[in-house]
Design a protein around this motif. Sequence first.
Motif, PDB file in Angstrom:
ATOM      1  N   PHE A 225       0.814  -1.218   0.000  1.00  0.00           N
ATOM      2  CA  PHE A 225       0.000   0.000   0.000  1.00  0.00           C
ATOM      3  C   PHE A 225       0.852   1.274   0.000  1.00  0.00           C
ATOM      4  O   PHE A 225       0.346   2.354  -0.312  1.00  0.00           O
ATOM      5  CB  PHE A 225      -0.940   0.009   1.213  1.00  0.00           C
ATOM      6  N   ARG A 226       2.121   1.158   0.369  1.00  0.00           N
ATOM      7  CA  ARG A 226       2.995   2.336   0.357  1.00  0.00           C
ATOM      8  C   ARG A 226       3.407   2.738  -1.059  1.00  0.00           C
ATOM      9  O   ARG A 226       3.886   3.850  -1.276  1.00  0.00           O
ATOM     10  CB  ARG A 226       4.271   2.050   1.167  1.00  0.00           C
ATOM     11  N   ASN A 230       0.206   1.312  -6.706  1.00  0.00           N
ATOM     12  CA  ASN A 230      -0.753   0.380  -6.103  1.00  0.00           C
ATOM     13  C   ASN A 230      -1.910   1.123  -5.445  1.00  0.00           C
ATOM     14  O   ASN A 230      -3.078   0.734  -5.568  1.00  0.00           O
ATOM     15  CB  ASN A 230      -0.059  -0.498  -5.055  1.00  0.00           C
ATOM     16  N   TRP A 231      -1.583   2.189  -4.741  1.00  0.00           N
ATOM     17  CA  TRP A 231      -2.629   2.940  -4.041  1.00  0.00           C
ATOM     18  C   TRP A 231      -3.588   3.600  -5.035  1.00  0.00           C
ATOM     19  O   TRP A 231      -4.808   3.604  -4.820  1.00  0.00           O
ATOM     20  CB  TRP A 231      -1.996   3.975  -3.114  1.00  0.00           C
ATOM     21  N   ASP A 232      -3.055   4.109  -6.131  1.00  0.00           N
ATOM     22  CA  ASP A 232      -3.922   4.685  -7.162  1.00  0.00           C
ATOM     23  C   ASP A 232      -4.852   3.628  -7.726  1.00  0.00           C
ATOM     24  O   ASP A 232      -6.033   3.894  -7.962  1.00  0.00           O
ATOM     25  CB  ASP A 232      -3.066   5.288  -8.285  1.00  0.00           C
ATOM     26  N   VAL A 234      -5.950   0.955  -6.170  1.00  0.00           N
ATOM     27  CA  VAL A 234      -6.961   0.659  -5.145  1.00  0.00           C
ATOM     28  C   VAL A 234      -8.085   1.690  -5.194  1.00  0.00           C
ATOM     29  O   VAL A 234      -9.278   1.345  -5.144  1.00  0.00           O
ATOM     30  CB  VAL A 234      -6.319   0.620  -3.741  1.00  0.00           C
ATOM     31  N   THR A 261      -0.485  -1.856   5.838  1.00  0.00           N
ATOM     32  CA  THR A 261      -1.792  -1.272   5.550  1.00  0.00           C
ATOM     33  C   THR A 261      -2.001   0.002   6.366  1.00  0.00           C
ATOM     34  O   THR A 261      -2.049  -0.039   7.590  1.00  0.00           O
ATOM     35  CB  THR A 261      -2.904  -2.271   5.887  1.00  0.00           C
ATOM     36  N   LYS A 264      -5.847   4.846   5.976  1.00  0.00           N
ATOM     37  CA  LYS A 264      -6.647   5.289   4.830  1.00  0.00           C
ATOM     38  C   LYS A 264      -7.116   4.100   3.991  1.00  0.00           C
ATOM     39  O   LYS A 264      -8.159   4.168   3.328  1.00  0.00           O
ATOM     40  CB  LYS A 264      -5.864   6.276   3.962  1.00  0.00           C
ATOM     41  N   ALA A 265      -6.335   3.001   4.004  1.00  0.00           N
ATOM     42  CA  ALA A 265      -6.762   1.797   3.286  1.00  0.00           C
ATOM     43  C   ALA A 265      -7.807   1.030   4.085  1.00  0.00           C
ATOM     44  O   ALA A 265      -8.832   0.583   3.543  1.00  0.00           O
ATOM     45  CB  ALA A 265      -5.563   0.907   2.988  1.00  0.00           C
TER      46      ALA A 265
END
Length: 430
Positions: A225-226, A230-232, A234, A261, A264-265
């Motif tokens: 998640f960092r 990947n975060w975009d 998600v 994690t 925010k996730a």
Amino acid sequence: MSHPRSHLLVIGYVWPEPRSSAAGGHMMQILQAFLDQGWQITFASPAGDGEHMADLAALGIARQPIALNNESFDRFVATLAPDVVLFDRFLMEEQFGWRVEKHCPQALRVLETCDLQSLRDARQALLKQRLKDNPEGEDFSDLFQLDHPGLYRHMAAADISQREMAAIYRSDLSLMISDAESTLLTEHFRVPAALLHACPLMVDDTPRDWKPFEQRAHFLSIGNFRHAPNWDAVLWLKTVLWPRIRQRLPQAELHLYGAYTPPKATALNNPAQGFRIMNWAEDALQVMGDARVALAPLRFGAGIKGKLLDAMLCGTPSVTTAIGAEGMRGDLPWPGRVENDVAGLVEAAVTLYQQADTWQHAQAQAMPLLRQRYAYTAHAQALVQRVESLRQTLAEHRLANFTGAMLRHHHHKSTQYMAQWIEAKGKISS
């Protein structure tokens, strides 16, 4: 009479965490390649300990904490006198390269690019601008191409690109995980091909027993998640893609796994919508092998994607974008679907999830791709052979790289003066 073993010093950006990221896994593969050939290895890093870092000592690898801008590293590297120094990403070459040059000038200098950070950053900036200009847009095809007219122009003007290219030139050899990135360097940045070596993710391509279609359920997305790409992905899944998939498959769930994690996730977790944040996966291959379809809708990024390679290893068809598949398949068919707009991604996900024959056909594409492009033995042997060959011709190799010699000279002088200034300032202030 026994001969001394060749000694590899790795200067790591972080201590490798093979179960947290593809970068950590790739580093462990490189280390194993040299261990297999009887090399002695010391791994040094200025980073703090990570929660999931590998047990290097169990592999017979010496572990050495080091500090930035500290003369203790000079004494350490001079005493160690390694034959080869591997810098883990260009930031480590920037920080420690001149000190290696000063104390071990005959050591072969290898840069593990992992992926091109300058390429990833340029794509992220272009995506941000696109979303600002057209927030409702759903087709990103043009942004996903290496020959996008704004990509090289954006990269060439960026500070990070110039720093990364300089580190590549200063190194005797740079390991390239993606052949697409090698093409970008040689055709657009005019980097000599002799300075590059193809070293993708490496896997054991022994056939595995895969669960059949009927014994699998749900979608899976996995990744640290960092990591910004990947975060975009998600967020894109949460706000756009998954609601449309779920509308057509109301019983399906999307399970999202990732290391570290953040709150925010966790806040995105919504079992009622089938959107489940599962946190850390103790065994990534197990959860991948239980899923029916892997989703990796990446809108920017670089390198090749460990999550998609894991999907192939587990016989799990994947749905991704051209960014996700870039540099991974050559001319071979993708074991799943590659789409670049919302409608295409949703349709691909639903079709693979529902149609057993389509799913089985996609699964069958995985093993030929693994064998042709990612077999551990072939790539590991080629890497060590290339390094050993360069050690024998290092003087001639460096003579042909005048740009690198010039950059090493000026980098050595400027960083040496800066280090002396920092040290003197510290003494005055104390």
